[in-house]
Design an enzyme around this catalytic site. Structure first.
Site, PDB file in Angstrom:
ATOM      1  N   LYS A  86       0.814  -1.220   0.000  1.00 35.51           N
ATOM      2  CA  LYS A  86       0.000   0.000   0.000  1.00 35.51           C
ATOM      3  C   LYS A  86       0.846   1.268   0.000  1.00 35.51           C
ATOM      4  O   LYS A  86       2.012   1.273   0.396  1.00 35.51           O
ATOM      5  CB  LYS A  86      -0.950   0.001   1.203  1.00 35.51           C
ATOM      6  CG  LYS A  86      -2.000  -1.103   1.145  1.00 35.51           C
ATOM      7  CD  LYS A  86      -3.333  -0.583   0.672  1.00 35.51           C
ATOM      8  CE  LYS A  86      -4.333  -1.674   0.409  1.00 35.51           C
ATOM      9  NZ  LYS A  86      -5.419  -1.723   1.333  1.00 35.51           N
ATOM     10  N   ARG A 113      -4.562 -10.031   3.361  1.00 32.42           N
ATOM     11  CA  ARG A 113      -4.584 -10.004   1.905  1.00 32.42           C
ATOM     12  C   ARG A 113      -3.217  -9.519   1.460  1.00 32.42           C
ATOM     13  O   ARG A 113      -2.762  -8.469   1.887  1.00 32.42           O
ATOM     14  CB  ARG A 113      -5.686  -9.070   1.390  1.00 32.42           C
ATOM     15  CG  ARG A 113      -5.858  -9.242  -0.107  1.00 32.42           C
ATOM     16  CD  ARG A 113      -6.197  -7.995  -0.864  1.00 32.42           C
ATOM     17  NE  ARG A 113      -5.616  -6.750  -0.489  1.00 32.42           N
ATOM     18  CZ  ARG A 113      -4.457  -6.258  -0.965  1.00 32.42           C
ATOM     19  NH1 ARG A 113      -3.702  -6.954  -1.784  1.00 32.42           N
ATOM     20  NH2 ARG A 113      -4.046  -5.069  -0.604  1.00 32.42           N
TER      21      ARG A 113
END
Length: 135
Positions: A74, A113
């Site tokens: 991210k 995830r």
């Protein structure tokens, strides 16, 4: 979504939002064992808010539903790992991802995830051993 902070009190807003979503799901007839909650790391949250969520996952885990956390590669990791004022590219965020996966599991995540599955499976096995005293 990424330009303005998600909320003034990210923990309060995320927890209340998840509670509301669970109520809607249950009212619609979804069985309790079919619900997983996700704090939405990286989605409309500031750099600081993402870390606040990660540091306080146990509060979200108290909702009593399996907790899914997705931090893999991210943008906030790119900022954390920046060099010479340039964000780390996505393919250079594996060790930052490893740290957040570990923190997530230790914070109560049941599901993570990730992009780098084989590597993060090792991380998850070690974090699980820490949680379970080596068992």
């Amino acid at each position: 979504m990424q330009k303005m902070p998600f909320a003034k009190d990210v923990m309060k807003d995320v927890v209340s939002g998840l509670k509301a979503s669970v109520r809607v799901a249950r009212k619609a007839g979804l069985a309790r064992n079919k619900i997983v909650v996700d704090p939405g790391i990286g989605f409309g949250k500031s750099f600081e808010q993402n870390y606040k969520l990660l540091a306080n996952l146990k509060e979200i885990a108290k909702l009593g539903y399996p907790l899914l956390v997705g931090t893999s590669r991210k943008g906030f990791l790119g900022k954390t790992l920046a060099r010479n004022g340039k964000r780390a590219p996505a393919d250079r965020r594996i060790w930052g991802t490893a740290a957040t996966v570990t923190a997530s599991i230790l914070g109560g995540a049941h599901i993570v995830r990730v992009h780098d599955v084989a590597e993060m499976a090792q991380i998850a096995r070690v974090a699980d051993c820490i949680l379970n005293n080596g068992l």
